[in-house]
Scaffold this active site. Structure first.
Site, PDB file in Angstrom:
ATOM      1  N   GLY A 300       0.846  -1.192   0.000  1.00  0.00           N
ATOM      2  CA  GLY A 300       0.000   0.000   0.000  1.00  0.00           C
ATOM      3  C   GLY A 300       0.881   1.241   0.000  1.00  0.00           C
ATOM      4  O   GLY A 300       1.065   1.910  -1.009  1.00  0.00           O
ATOM      5  N   ARG A 301       1.494   1.483   1.167  1.00  0.00           N
ATOM      6  CA  ARG A 301       2.372   2.644   1.342  1.00  0.00           C
ATOM      7  C   ARG A 301       3.476   2.719   0.283  1.00  0.00           C
ATOM      8  O   ARG A 301       3.744   3.786  -0.266  1.00  0.00           O
ATOM      9  CB  ARG A 301       3.016   2.530   2.734  1.00  0.00           C
ATOM     10  CG  ARG A 301       3.861   3.711   3.152  1.00  0.00           C
ATOM     11  CD  ARG A 301       4.672   3.347   4.411  1.00  0.00           C
ATOM     12  NE  ARG A 301       3.866   2.666   5.407  1.00  0.00           N
ATOM     13  CZ  ARG A 301       3.190   3.267   6.377  1.00  0.00           C
ATOM     14  NH1 ARG A 301       3.242   4.580   6.496  1.00  0.00           N
ATOM     15  NH2 ARG A 301       2.469   2.564   7.238  1.00  0.00           N
ATOM     16  N   CYS A 369      -7.882  23.096  16.740  1.00  0.00           N
ATOM     17  CA  CYS A 369      -7.905  23.565  18.127  1.00  0.00           C
ATOM     18  C   CYS A 369      -7.309  22.518  19.057  1.00  0.00           C
ATOM     19  O   CYS A 369      -7.994  22.000  19.952  1.00  0.00           O
ATOM     20  CB  CYS A 369      -9.327  23.902  18.527  1.00  0.00           C
ATOM     21  SG  CYS A 369     -10.073  25.068  17.395  1.00  0.00           S
ATOM     22  N   TYR A 399      -1.924   7.022   3.502  1.00  0.00           N
ATOM     23  CA  TYR A 399      -2.502   7.238   4.835  1.00  0.00           C
ATOM     24  C   TYR A 399      -2.579   8.726   5.197  1.00  0.00           C
ATOM     25  O   TYR A 399      -2.507   9.101   6.363  1.00  0.00           O
ATOM     26  CB  TYR A 399      -1.727   6.442   5.907  1.00  0.00           C
ATOM     27  CG  TYR A 399      -1.639   4.967   5.566  1.00  0.00           C
ATOM     28  CD1 TYR A 399      -2.779   4.164   5.606  1.00  0.00           C
ATOM     29  CD2 TYR A 399      -0.441   4.385   5.139  1.00  0.00           C
ATOM     30  CE1 TYR A 399      -2.720   2.823   5.254  1.00  0.00           C
ATOM     31  CE2 TYR A 399      -0.373   3.042   4.780  1.00  0.00           C
ATOM     32  CZ  TYR A 399      -1.519   2.270   4.840  1.00  0.00           C
ATOM     33  OH  TYR A 399      -1.461   0.943   4.488  1.00  0.00           O
TER      34      TYR A 399
HETATM   35  C1  LIG Z   1      -2.471  -2.328   5.737  1.00  0.00           C
HETATM   36  C2  LIG Z   1      -2.361  -3.636   5.065  1.00  0.00           C
HETATM   37  C3  LIG Z   1      -1.575  -3.762   3.931  1.00  0.00           C
HETATM   38  C4  LIG Z   1      -0.745  -2.645   3.372  1.00  0.00           C
HETATM   39  O1  LIG Z   1       0.264  -2.257   4.221  1.00  0.00           O
HETATM   40  P1  LIG Z   1       1.379  -1.213   3.742  1.00  0.00           P
HETATM   41  O2  LIG Z   1       2.272  -1.129   4.917  1.00  0.00           O
HETATM   42  O3  LIG Z   1       0.703   0.059   3.429  1.00  0.00           O
HETATM   43  O4  LIG Z   1       2.054  -1.806   2.549  1.00  0.00           O
HETATM   44  C5  LIG Z   1      -1.553  -4.988   3.292  1.00  0.00           C
HETATM   45  N1  LIG Z   1      -2.283  -6.031   3.745  1.00  0.00           N
HETATM   46  C6  LIG Z   1      -3.056  -5.930   4.845  1.00  0.00           C
HETATM   47  C7  LIG Z   1      -3.847  -7.093   5.272  1.00  0.00           C
HETATM   48  C8  LIG Z   1      -3.118  -4.734   5.542  1.00  0.00           C
HETATM   49  O5  LIG Z   1      -3.874  -4.664   6.630  1.00  0.00           O
END
Ligand SMILES: *Cc1c(COP(=O)(O)O)cnc(C)c1O
Length: 472
Positions: A300-301, A369, A399
């Protein structure tokens, strides 16, 4: 400053704390022009002028390139984009076009992926507490597989199959390997004290595997684990993978998914493995553990973070003698919660002078705030920083928007993709009207606040005109 960091590598350590922002933190197509920094062939200053601030800007070429690098490292069909890092219709389509599956973790994310036109058989459903409606949608649509997380969920799937005649669904078993990794406790997920998955300890995962394999409602096709996020050492990811691989080798099914978790550099001096490094380590580890089937990942990241940056406008500079300087921008914890949530660190620079030294030390804060509304404590900034400057925080593509809120009733920023000299808005900025669209009570009329005289609310919240007093 065509950014030099390819797949992975080290962002060179700041030679002194006052040095300019490292090119390795900027999007791949970043280039310095006399007027300032451009990304995707578009000046950041022009984007701010056209679309306002705060603004999320994504380098579309880099998003696509990261997707391709991941597919090249792990093989087609083995990479799912973890959509929770950053999801909108355009991003779902981009990941799908580049050959990634989409990993979704709620009915809303599932809806976004299906709505974007991603075929159900390219979507994987996750979640530690999927409800019946989410499972019903996934099973009816025919998602690629569901990653099952609990015995209660197995019950729900069996009930939907038996009573509502929903089709048999392919499942992977989420296990907690007893190995956790990651930059912060909140994102370490693979330990045995975890809400995620079936524990390998005590035979729980084994019982779940037997149950799924024997169930008429599902087809067990493998095992899944995700040990944590923002992991900068590929050996930790490999250790998690090996632990699950040993278990997977004894379970029916030929697919092992080892989650996401590959970290990114947020600050100068951080070293990150490439997708190829990650793949090499994981493949060696799982083979060594006796696994010879497919290996899938869910980044993801590492797909989205560095492609994105946030543009803010500086509104207030407060020098408190003998204490510190505060620099306030027009966003904050509502568009970047990570510093408040995880103590995450970022850097900042001025798009008008991306190569400027940054000797000024100031606390970069938002407009909320809360004293905890800090974007960067002890930020390094150029000495000539002034009110109304455009300021950028790089590496906010993951994120950031995904965790954005309307705290203090701030409208959420717009998101633009830039590529080949053109910008397109992929998520429009929220308006103040948007902020009230869920309020069941309508706005006050011109005459004044609240409910009209002689009117009352019906149970459903609709305004109902009451009969004038004294009529029959
Ligand atoms: C959050 C998550 C990911 C992605 O994680 P990253 O660190 O953003 O690569 C992949 N698989 C599962 C099951 C997750 O919960």
């Amino acid at each position: 400053m065509a950014a030099n960091q390819r797949a992975g590598g080290t962002v060179s350590p700041a030679s002194s704390a006052s040095s300019p922002v490292d090119a390795g933190l900027l999007p791949l197509t970043a280039e310095v022009r006399p007027e300032g920094l451009a990304v995707g062939g578009v000046l950041l200053a022009d984007l701010a002028r056209c679309h306002g601030t705060p603004l999320f800007v994504y380098d579309e070429e880099q998003l696509r390139q990261r997707c391709r690098e991941a597919v090249a490292a792990f093989g087609p069909g083995n990479v799912a984009y973890a959509s929770k890092a950053f999801l909108c219709t355009a991003m779902a389509r981009l990941a799908h076009e580049e050959g990634l599956l989409l990993d979704v973790a709620s009915g809303g994310e599932l809806r976004a992926a299906l709505g974007a036109g991603v075929p159900a058989d390219r979507i994987v459903l996750h979640g530690s507490n999927k409800d019946e409606a989410e499972l019903r949608t996934a099973m009816s649509a025919g998602v690629r597989h569901v990653v099952v997380d609990s015995f209660d969920e197995l019950d729900r799937i069996e009930r939907l199959h038996a009573e509502e005649r929903l089709p048999v669904v392919r499942v992977q078993l989420r296990v907690a390997p007893g190995v956790a990794a990651g930059a912060h406790e909140a994102i370490r997920t693979g330990g045995s004290d975890s809400k995620f998955g079936f524990g390998l300890a005590g035979g729980t995962a084994e019982r779940a595997a037997r149950r799924a394999a024997d169930s008429p409602a599902m087809l067990l096709e493998g095992v899944h684990a995700h040990v944590g996020s923002q992991v900068l050492d590929a050996r930790e990811l490999a250790a998690g993978a090996a632990a699950v691989a040993r278990f997977a080798a004894g379970v029916p099914g030929r697919r092992l998914t080892v989650g996401g978790g590959l970290g990114v550099a947020y600050e100068a001096g951080q070293s990150v493995p490439s997708f190829a490094d990650w793949a090499a380590r994981v493949h060696a580890a799982v083979r060594g553990a006796g696994w010879d089937g497919q290996v899938g990942v869910e980044p993801g990241r590492s797909i989205a973070a560095r492609a994105g940056l946030t543009l803010y406008r500086v509104g207030t500079i407060k020098r408190i003698e003998g204490v510190r300087t505060y620099v306030s921008v027009d966003g904050g914890m509502s568009d970047n919660l990570r510093p408040a949530l995880y103590g995450s660190r970022y850097e900042a620079f001025l798009p008008r002078s991306p190569r400027a030294d940054r000797p000024l030390r100031a606390r970069l804060v938002g407009k909320h705030c809360e004293s905890g509304d800090v974007i960067i404590d002890e930020a390094a900034l150029p000495a000539d920083l002034r009110v109304s400057d455009l300021l950028a925080t790089p590496v906010t593509g993951a994120y950031g928007y995904a965790m954005a809120s309307n705290y203090n009733k701030l409208p959420r920023p717009a998101v633009v993709f830039v590529r080949d000299g053109a910008a397109r808005v992929v998520v429009r900025r929220e308006t103040e009207e948007d902020l009230l669209r869920l309020d069941a009570d309508g706005p006050a009329g011109p005459a004044g606040p609240g409910v009209l005289p002689g009117a009352r609310r019906s149970g459903g919240g609709d305004l109902v005109a009451a009969r004038p007093l004294g009529t029959a």
